[in-house]
Structures are given as C-alpha cells and as structure tokens.
Design an enzyme around this catalytic site. Structure first.
Site, PDB file in Angstrom:
ATOM      1  CD  GLU A 145      -2.691   1.794   0.142  1.00 39.51           C
ATOM      2  OE1 GLU A 145      -2.441   2.732  -0.045  1.00 39.51           O
ATOM      3  OE2 GLU A 145      -3.079   0.795  -0.507  1.00 39.51           O
ATOM      4  N   GLY A 182      -6.002   0.583   4.062  1.00 36.57           N
ATOM      5  CA  GLY A 182      -7.502   0.147   3.987  1.00 36.57           C
ATOM      6  C   GLY A 182      -8.121   0.839   2.603  1.00 36.57           C
ATOM      7  N   GLY A 183      -7.360   1.555   2.110  1.00 35.65           N
ATOM      8  CA  GLY A 183      -7.751   2.135   0.662  1.00 35.65           C
ATOM      9  C   GLY A 183      -8.500   3.747   0.830  1.00 35.65           C
ATOM     10  CB  CYS A 207     -13.586   3.064   1.569  1.00 37.43           C
ATOM     11  SG  CYS A 207     -15.478   3.100   2.058  1.00 37.43           S
ATOM     12  CG  HIS A 237     -47.536   2.750  11.814  1.00 41.10           C
ATOM     13  ND1 HIS A 237     -47.446   3.403  10.566  1.00 41.10           N
ATOM     14  CD2 HIS A 237     -48.101   3.537  12.824  1.00 41.10           C
ATOM     15  CE1 HIS A 237     -48.093   4.729  11.038  1.00 41.10           C
ATOM     16  NE2 HIS A 237     -48.655   4.661  12.354  1.00 41.10           N
TER      17      HIS A 237
END
Length: 467
Positions: free
Chosen positions: A41, A46-47, A49, A450
C-alpha cells in the site's frame, strides 16, 4: 505453474497490490486460510473508502445536516441562537473517525498474518513486484497469485488555467478548516452534489457548473428535477449547459471562471473551486506491460467475468478493473476472486448493482430506470408514492421526495428508485425480492412496523391494488 523468481525476491503465495475494499478482504481472508500473503500500500491503509472517500465524506455530510437542523431549531421548539460552524472541529471529528478505522485495519492485517508493506509497488516481470519503500530502499517480492487493487483517483482536466489554480478535489475538500466564503463546484455528478449541499449548509455560497443540460444525466428526469429544485431552495445556484473556457487565480484565495453557454459568456468569481468531473484508474505507473497485463482504451485493466487479467494467475479488482465505482461492488469483486481461487465459480456478469447518492434527501436506486425502460420500449406498470405518504417522514419533518417502482408483466420488480430521507436503507429488501424472483406482492403483503420508513414499501406497492 510455479513463478520464476530472480535471486533476492521474496516468495509469497499471494501478493496484493493496493489495500482497497477488495484487496484488503482478499488479504485478510486468504491470510486467515493459512496462505502467506503480502499486501503493498502506497499511502492509505484500507484504501480510499475509510481515509478520503466514502466514510469521511459521509461524516462531514452528517455534520452539515446537524448545521441544517441548527437553522431549524425554532421549528422543533427551541429558542436558541443558531451556532457558528467551526470547520476545525468538523475536520477533527472526521480525522478521529479515520484514525480509529485505520487502527481497526492495522489490527486485522496483523491478526490474519498479512505482511503489510508500505511503499510504491511496480511490476518488473510476471507476478513480480519491486516496492520502493516509504522508509527508504526497495523490496522485491513475487507471488504465485497476484491481485491488483490500485483503485482510481480524481481527475483534474486540462481546462486552461485549472491546474494552475490548484483546485480542490474531494481529498482537499475534506481537509478544509474554514468555511469557504464562496465555492464553485465543477461537475454536477454524485461527488459534486454531495459536497455542494454540505458546503452550502455550512454557509458557503455555492455554484455548481455542468456542461450537461441537467445534473445526474443517468438518472430519471423526474428525480433530477425534484432534487435540483430542493438544492436550489437551499441556496445552491446551478449553471447547466455551460462549458468552462478558462480559470484564473488560486483556490483558497480567489478564482475566476469564464463560462460559455449557448447564449453568451459569463464570469463566475469565488474564493474556492472544487473539481468533481470524474475519476481515472490508477494503472499508469504500476508497470502493467512488464507483467503482461493489458489495459483497455480508458486505462482499466482488461478482465474476464472471473476478474482474471491477460496475465496468468493475476486478478484485478475494484475501480482499476473497471468495476462499478462503488465500495460495495469492490466487495463483491472480493467474493468473486476468492471463490475463483478456491476453485468455485462466481462471475461479474448479470450483477445487480445498487447505489445511493448521499445528498439530503438521499437518492437510492437499483435495477432499471424509467427513462431507460421508455427508450428501450420495455413494458411496465409504474407504482409511485410521495414520501409525505410515508408517515414516518411527517414525524421527522422531512417529507420531500417520492418512491417509485417499475413492475413487469410477470409482477416482478424491474427497477426501484427512491428520493427521500434515509431511503438508502430501503434498497436491501427490494433487492432481496428482485434477486429471489419474487413478485412485488411479497413486499406489499408484509406486516411492517409502523411508523417506519420501510413501511413505505407496503404502501408503494399497495398503490397498484389488491387484485
């Protein structure tokens, strides 16, 4: 076939180039399986994102929504002066989250026995990579299997003067410590609109420029019309059908943009400028030719339906492979490649790719667009429901937007689009029905709590009747 390794190269079972979504999950999973895995890397653990894209931007967008709520305090019964935005605090909140996420990633790499190498990796031969280490020196490694997960980056086009103006991309935008007095956003796509709204809510005077006649050209016209109108009401100005001829000045100080429309030329002035006009794959500096990896005309790595490249035992995943530019698509790429390595079959063809635009209200979509169905002459029934009919939105005071679905002759859902508060969370149940081949009545006939947003799916499909 075993790799041919030169003297001095370290041998691994798997080498992963890039720690983005697909790459990191492959490293973690294969490492946990007992394989010897090396991951290279350049910068972002972790890139993109968790560091500079998806999660940081949504963090800042949420801060902007809080600022928006602050301007509505009286509506909710609070007699409080509207607080001043401190972008340094906004930025630190984002940075804290990023630091925590990086720590989570580091622990997971260690727990799964992955050799994490910080540096720039470049192919020097088939399945062989030389890494220029961040700490200095080089390291040469080779793998029986190599996975390329190098992602993509924002492009700054060659508009005269634009690069000299040092425009922000999303990376610099996320590091702002002041609210821009005024901001010009080049590009009316997903990134451009998310940041345009966030900055407007923080207090910037925002202008969005796009060469097309409308924003989000791939979306249905009714969706774009409502969303653009809502953003305009928040003070965002749109200059559509406009071509940028030149840029002068420097972002952060003062910039001047010359626009050309069909009728005339126009000059825009602002303190900051954001380039959000697209992305290009990170494949131009990794030595693909040395590895026998072919590229497409637009720079993506050529892959087949199993994400195999033209080089033996080399896969490519995520943005660099031309997969849809979404983290969730890259996660599915991980599953495809992992299954292939395990000797099983999983392919990219026919994948259902949902997505959400995180403006406020959100825009969520999966399947066929209505405009696309009309162009292709596909027969459908339309179910449409205003978000105000989803009673949960009335309790929130956020009733803007609508839900709609296209229903085929066999009662199956062809496509689903939602514009409204929190509608990204409605995609999963609709996808489940679509993937299972069930009719729309499977959702219509559910007993749903609901008042919730998902209850809106019941009333959407009930609008078609009970015959």
């Amino acid at each position: 076939m075993a790799a041919i390794v030169e003297v001095g190269a370290e041998q691994f079972d798997v080498v992963v180039l890039g720690s983005g979504e697909a790459g990191k999950y492959l490293a973690w999973t294969l490492g946990a399986d007992g394989r010897r895995v090396a991951l290279i890397e350049t910068r972002y653990v972790g890139g993109s994102c968790p560091n500079i894209a998806c999660l940081p931007s949504k963090n800042v967008i949420h801060s902007a929504k809080v600022a928006w709520y602050a301007h509505r305090l009286k509506e909710f019964g609070f007699e409080v002066t509207v607080p001043k935005v401190d972008m340094k605090v906004v930025r630190e909140r984002k940075r804290t989250m990023v630091r925590e996420l990086v720590e989570v990633h580091n622990k997971r790499f260690a727990a799964n026995g992955v050799t994490f190498i910080c540096g720039d990796g470049r192919f020097v031969g088939p399945r062989e990579v030389v890494v220029t280490l961040q700490a200095g020196g080089t390291r040469q490694i080779s793998g029986d299997t190599v996975i390329v997960s190098t992602g993509s980056r924002a492009v700054v086009t060659d508009i005269p003067g634009l690069q000299e103006a040092e425009p922000m991309t999303h990376i610099e935008q996320l590091e702002l410590d002041v609210v821009p007095e005024s901001l010009i956003v080049l590009g009316g796509g997903y990134i451009g609109l998310e940041f345009a709204q966030a900055m407007a809510r923080f207090g910037s005077k925002v202008t969005v420029v796009d060469r097309n006649a409308r924003c989000l050209t791939h979306e249905d016209e009714d969706v774009v019309r409502v969303l653009t109108d809502l953003l305009s009401k928040e003070g965002i100005e749109f200059k559509l059908g406009s071509t940028v001829e030149s840029v002068t000045g420097r972002s952060g100080d003062a910039v001047e943009v010359i626009l050309k429309t069909q009728e005339r030329h126009e000059t825009l002035r602002a303190t900051h400028i954001l380039a959000a006009v697209g992305r290009i794959p990170n494949t131009d500096s990794i030595g693909t030719q040395m590895a026998g990896i072919e590229l497409t005309a637009n720079g993506h790595i050529k892959v087949n339906e199993f994400l195999q490249t033209t080089a033996e035992s080399v896969f490519a995943v995520g943005d660099c492979a031309g997969s849809p530019y979404f983290t969730h698509a890259a996660y599915d790429d991980f599953r495809i490649v992992y299954q292939s390595i395990q000797g099983h079959k999983r392919v990219t063809t026919g994948r259902q790719i949902p997505y959400t635009l995180f403006t406020d209200p959100e825009l969520a979509h999966v399947g066929l667009h209505e405009d696309e169905a009309k162009r292709q002459g596909i027969s459908y029934r339309l179910a449409k429901l205003p978000m105000a009919a989803v009673l949960r939105t009335r309790t929130l005071g956020e009733t803007e937007g609508f839900l709609k679905a296209l229903i085929g002759k066999d009662d199956r859902i062809l496509g689903f689009t939602a514009l409204g508060v929190g509608v990204g969370e409605l995609l999963a149940p609709v996808q489940l029905v679509m993937n299972s081949g069930l009719p729309y009545t499977a959702l219509r006939d559910l007993i749903v709590t609901h008042p919730t947003l998902s209850e809106g799916l019941v009333f959407l499909f009930a609008s078609l009747g009970y015959k």
